[in-house]
Design a protein around this motif. Structure first.
Motif, PDB file in Angstrom:
ATOM      1  N   VAL A  32      -6.032  16.591   8.254  1.00 19.50           N
ATOM      2  CA  VAL A  32      -6.698  16.613   7.192  1.00 19.50           C
ATOM      3  C   VAL A  32      -6.104  16.932   5.983  1.00 19.50           C
ATOM      4  CG1 VAL A  32      -8.942  17.264   6.018  1.00 19.50           C
ATOM      5  CG2 VAL A  32      -9.071  16.770   8.381  1.00 19.50           C
ATOM      6  N   SER A  33      -5.336  17.824   5.920  1.00 20.30           N
ATOM      7  CA  SER A  33      -4.609  18.354   4.768  1.00 20.30           C
ATOM      8  C   SER A  33      -3.646  17.233   4.218  1.00 20.30           C
ATOM      9  CB  SER A  33      -3.973  19.602   4.845  1.00 20.30           C
ATOM     10  OG  SER A  33      -3.026  19.873   6.007  1.00 20.30           O
ATOM     11  N   TYR A  34      -2.887  16.871   5.477  1.00 17.44           N
ATOM     12  CA  TYR A  34      -1.783  15.722   5.093  1.00 17.44           C
ATOM     13  C   TYR A  34      -2.308  14.663   4.637  1.00 17.44           C
ATOM     14  CZ  TYR A  34       1.955  12.268   6.290  1.00 17.44           C
ATOM     15  OH  TYR A  34       2.729  11.358   5.895  1.00 17.44           O
ATOM     16  N   THR A  35      -3.319  14.028   5.208  1.00 24.46           N
ATOM     17  CA  THR A  35      -4.293  13.028   4.671  1.00 24.46           C
ATOM     18  C   THR A  35      -4.462  13.093   3.294  1.00 24.46           C
ATOM     19  OG1 THR A  35      -5.071  12.437   6.955  1.00 24.46           O
ATOM     20  CG2 THR A  35      -5.980  11.411   5.135  1.00 24.46           C
ATOM     21  N   LYS A  36      -5.129  14.307   2.814  1.00 26.32           N
ATOM     22  CA  LYS A  36      -5.517  14.434   1.589  1.00 26.32           C
ATOM     23  C   LYS A  36      -4.116  14.360   0.518  1.00 26.32           C
ATOM     24  CE  LYS A  36      -9.706  17.323   2.272  1.00 26.32           C
ATOM     25  NZ  LYS A  36      -9.998  18.890   2.265  1.00 26.32           N
ATOM     26  N   LYS A  37      -3.261  15.035   0.951  1.00 22.09           N
ATOM     27  CA  LYS A  37      -2.031  14.994   0.250  1.00 22.09           C
ATOM     28  C   LYS A  37      -1.604  13.790   0.032  1.00 22.09           C
ATOM     29  CE  LYS A  37       2.719  16.970  -0.152  1.00 22.09           C
ATOM     30  NZ  LYS A  37       3.867  17.814   0.809  1.00 22.09           N
ATOM     31  N   ALA A  38      -1.406  12.680   1.138  1.00 24.88           N
ATOM     32  CA  ALA A  38      -1.019  11.518   1.115  1.00 24.88           C
ATOM     33  C   ALA A  38      -1.945  10.512  -0.047  1.00 24.88           C
ATOM     34  CB  ALA A  38      -1.012  10.807   2.303  1.00 24.88           C
ATOM     35  N   ALA A  39      -3.213  10.788   0.179  1.00 26.78           N
ATOM     36  CA  ALA A  39      -4.174  10.171  -0.732  1.00 26.78           C
ATOM     37  C   ALA A  39      -3.780  10.320  -2.321  1.00 26.78           C
ATOM     38  CB  ALA A  39      -5.748  10.362  -0.046  1.00 26.78           C
ATOM     39  N   SER A  40      -3.715  11.656  -2.444  1.00 21.08           N
ATOM     40  CA  SER A  40      -3.573  11.953  -3.753  1.00 21.08           C
ATOM     41  C   SER A  40      -2.161  11.545  -4.457  1.00 21.08           C
ATOM     42  CB  SER A  40      -3.278  13.618  -3.590  1.00 21.08           C
ATOM     43  OG  SER A  40      -3.075  13.859  -5.228  1.00 21.08           O
ATOM     44  N   GLU A  41      -1.239  11.652  -3.581  1.00 23.68           N
ATOM     45  CA  GLU A  41       0.076  10.925  -4.221  1.00 23.68           C
ATOM     46  C   GLU A  41      -0.110   9.304  -4.271  1.00 23.68           C
ATOM     47  OE1 GLU A  41       2.843  12.291  -1.306  1.00 23.68           O
ATOM     48  OE2 GLU A  41       3.210  14.328  -1.799  1.00 23.68           O
ATOM     49  N   SER A  42      -0.625   8.851  -3.247  1.00 23.59           N
ATOM     50  CA  SER A  42      -0.872   7.272  -3.323  1.00 23.59           C
ATOM     51  C   SER A  42      -1.632   7.159  -4.732  1.00 23.59           C
ATOM     52  CB  SER A  42      -1.707   6.822  -2.260  1.00 23.59           C
ATOM     53  OG  SER A  42      -1.105   7.142  -1.039  1.00 23.59           O
ATOM     54  N   SER A  43      -2.650   7.941  -4.754  1.00 22.83           N
ATOM     55  CA  SER A  43      -3.358   7.598  -6.091  1.00 22.83           C
ATOM     56  C   SER A  43      -2.622   7.759  -7.459  1.00 22.83           C
ATOM     57  CB  SER A  43      -4.818   8.338  -6.173  1.00 22.83           C
ATOM     58  OG  SER A  43      -4.423   9.584  -6.351  1.00 22.83           O
ATOM     59  N   GLN A  44      -1.708   8.633  -7.374  1.00 18.82           N
ATOM     60  CA  GLN A  44      -0.790   9.137  -8.442  1.00 18.82           C
ATOM     61  C   GLN A  44       0.045   7.996  -8.599  1.00 18.82           C
ATOM     62  OE1 GLN A  44       0.837  12.637  -7.982  1.00 18.82           O
ATOM     63  NE2 GLN A  44      -0.951  13.935  -8.661  1.00 18.82           N
ATOM     64  N   ILE A  45       0.647   7.490  -7.746  1.00 15.65           N
ATOM     65  CA  ILE A  45       1.557   6.261  -7.721  1.00 15.65           C
ATOM     66  C   ILE A  45       0.994   4.976  -8.231  1.00 15.65           C
ATOM     67  CG2 ILE A  45       2.863   4.707  -6.259  1.00 15.65           C
ATOM     68  CD1 ILE A  45       3.896   7.193  -4.827  1.00 15.65           C
ATOM     69  N   PHE A  46      -0.203   4.518  -7.525  1.00 16.27           N
ATOM     70  CA  PHE A  46      -1.080   3.422  -7.978  1.00 16.27           C
ATOM     71  C   PHE A  46      -1.369   3.620  -9.470  1.00 16.27           C
ATOM     72  CE2 PHE A  46      -5.245   1.275  -8.504  1.00 16.27           C
ATOM     73  CZ  PHE A  46      -4.807   0.142  -8.095  1.00 16.27           C
ATOM     74  N   GLY A  47      -1.776   4.774 -10.068  1.00 20.24           N
ATOM     75  CA  GLY A  47      -2.174   4.735 -11.358  1.00 20.24           C
ATOM     76  C   GLY A  47      -0.913   4.641 -12.293  1.00 20.24           C
ATOM     77  N   LYS A  48       0.228   5.076 -11.975  1.00 24.09           N
ATOM     78  CA  LYS A  48       1.610   4.849 -12.544  1.00 24.09           C
ATOM     79  C   LYS A  48       1.781   3.265 -12.648  1.00 24.09           C
ATOM     80  CE  LYS A  48       3.642   9.345 -12.069  1.00 24.09           C
ATOM     81  NZ  LYS A  48       4.683  10.031 -11.514  1.00 24.09           N
ATOM     82  N   LEU A  49       1.608   2.940 -11.415  1.00 23.90           N
ATOM     83  CA  LEU A  49       2.054   1.352 -11.115  1.00 23.90           C
ATOM     84  C   LEU A  49       1.029   0.439 -12.085  1.00 23.90           C
ATOM     85  CD1 LEU A  49       3.481  -0.916  -9.741  1.00 23.90           C
ATOM     86  CD2 LEU A  49       1.591  -0.948  -8.033  1.00 23.90           C
ATOM     87  N   LEU A  50      -0.229   0.826 -12.337  1.00 25.01           N
ATOM     88  CA  LEU A  50      -1.263   0.080 -13.017  1.00 25.01           C
ATOM     89  C   LEU A  50      -0.869  -0.012 -14.332  1.00 25.01           C
ATOM     90  CD1 LEU A  50      -3.912  -1.553 -12.793  1.00 25.01           C
ATOM     91  CD2 LEU A  50      -5.272   0.666 -12.995  1.00 25.01           C
TER      92      LEU A  50
END
Length: 97
Positions: A32-50
């Protein structure tokens, strides 16, 4: 060790403080902690890409308006002038170029 209940209400037994519920155990797991970390990093990358995509779209749009639209207008004007000259030449009886 039940809490004192008020009249007409139901009381639940107190939980021992050293035993965690299954939800707490799952939420503390490494998956769960790995999934939360991956989701957080993905959302940051998606925000920068957007954000960068928006900037690129702005640059492309303004460049199109400044360079391409006047070119299209000028080409249309030139075509209308050629058509007018061709029409005048056919009316006056002179051979077209």
């Amino acid at each position: 060790m039940a809490s004192q209940a008020r009249k007409g209400s139901i009381s639940l037994p107190d939980r021992p403080s050293n035993s965690d519920s299954w939800i707490t155990n799952i939420s503390r797991s490494s998956v769960v902690s790995y999934t939360k970390k991956a989701a957080s990093e993905s959302s940051q990358i998606f925000g920068k890409l957007l954000k960068s995509t928006g900037k690129a779209a702005w640059i492309t749009g303004t460049t199109f308006l400044v360079i391409v639209v006047p070119l299209i207008i000028e080409m249309d004007r030139e075509q209308q002038l050629n058509d007018l000259e061709l029409q005048q030449a056919s009316i006056l009886g002179t051979p077209p170029k």
